[in-house]
Write a protein that holds these residues in place. Structure first.
Motif: not given
Length: 124
Positions: A8, A11-12, A34, A36, A40, A42-44, A92
């Motif tokens: 996490e 990713s941030r 976003s 999330q 699947d 990527a997160d963003a 990510d």
């Protein structure tokens, strides 16, 4: 630099580095979506415009350089030869850099915003 972080935090941090670089490079109309729990891949997703092909190419080069300096060695890029639409896969975070008219044509914000607001699929 990124390897010691939790998934996490990693990713941030990647997203933060990308947004900082785009701000430094005077990217226009920067949008973050976003993904999330919705995808699947990527997160963003970050979508931004440059004023010209040269501006788009320069932004892509600088984003890729900054990510590599931070320790993300597997950055992949598509579209850097024409610079109408450059896609950067930063694991990510997926980055789309466009010339404005190309961005308007594909309208990824609408497509992905609708996908991001759709109910999450339950695993079968």
């Amino acid at each position: 630099m990124l390897s010691h972080l939790s998934p996490e935090e990693r990713s941030r941090k990647i997203l933060s580095l990308i947004l900082e670089e785009l701000d430094d490079d005077k990217a226009e109309n920067v949008v973050t979506i976003s993904l999330q729990g919705k995808s699947d891949i990527a997160d963003a997703m970050v979508i931004a415009s440059g004023r010209s092909q040269r501006h788009v190419g320069a932004m892509a080069d600088k984003v890729m350089r900054r990510l590599k300096e931070a320790g993300l060695g597997r950055v992949r890029v598509e579209g850097a030869t024409t610079c109408d639409w450059v896609l950067i896969d930063a694991e990510d975070v997926i980055v789309h850099l466009f010339r404005p008219e190309v961005r308007d044509f594909y309208n990824l914000e609408r497509v992905w915003s609708e996908a991001a607001h759709a109910p999450a699929k339950a695993d079968a």
